[in-house]
Motif scaffolding. Sequence first.
Motif, PDB file in Angstrom:
ATOM      1  N   SER A   1      -2.175  -1.415  -5.849  1.00  0.00           N
ATOM      2  CA  SER A   1      -1.042  -1.085  -5.319  1.00  0.00           C
ATOM      3  C   SER A   1      -0.839   0.459  -5.581  1.00  0.00           C
ATOM      4  O   SER A   1      -1.387   0.982  -6.663  1.00  0.00           O
TER       5      SER A   1
ATOM      6  N   ARG B   1       2.797  -6.263   3.256  1.00  0.00           N
ATOM      7  CA  ARG B   1       2.136  -5.714   2.202  1.00  0.00           C
ATOM      8  C   ARG B   1       2.672  -4.345   1.795  1.00  0.00           C
ATOM      9  O   ARG B   1       2.835  -3.883   0.567  1.00  0.00           O
TER      10      ARG B   1
ATOM     11  N   ASN C   1       1.200  -2.537  -1.334  1.00  0.00           N
ATOM     12  CA  ASN C   1       0.517  -3.618  -2.184  1.00  0.00           C
ATOM     13  C   ASN C   1      -0.617  -4.493  -1.458  1.00  0.00           C
ATOM     14  O   ASN C   1      -0.586  -4.368  -0.155  1.00  0.00           O
TER      15      ASN C   1
END
Length: 126
Positions: free
Chosen positions: A17, A68, A85
């Motif tokens: 991340s 994401r 992420n």
Amino acid sequence: QGHLVQSGGGSVQAGGSLRLSCTASGLSFSNYAMGWFRQAPGKEREWVSCISWGGGGSTATATSVRGRFTISRDNAKKALYLQMNGLKPEDTAMYYCAAFTKYDDCLISFFRANYWGLGTQVTVST
């Protein structure tokens, strides 16, 4: 004269991340829709995500990163964020933030921006 200063890029392994930040100065930040775009080597600049002006009640995110990546803004700090992420190697690119007087312009093209940052590199390795 408005400026957008970016930070937060870097190198991570796949699945990791990063959070990108974009801080504005010299413009009424809350009055602008904001967006994130990216450009990989040899490819055209592509739209990643947009957020409407004011409270940011409207957002849109490209299918390739949906689920994401999350865009958000903090008007008190004059800051735009992109939480990324589950990063994948194909997310490797230079990422740019941009400010638009119209939300729809963010959805149409980076080149309709009124202000833009200089970019921050994101590199995702396998």
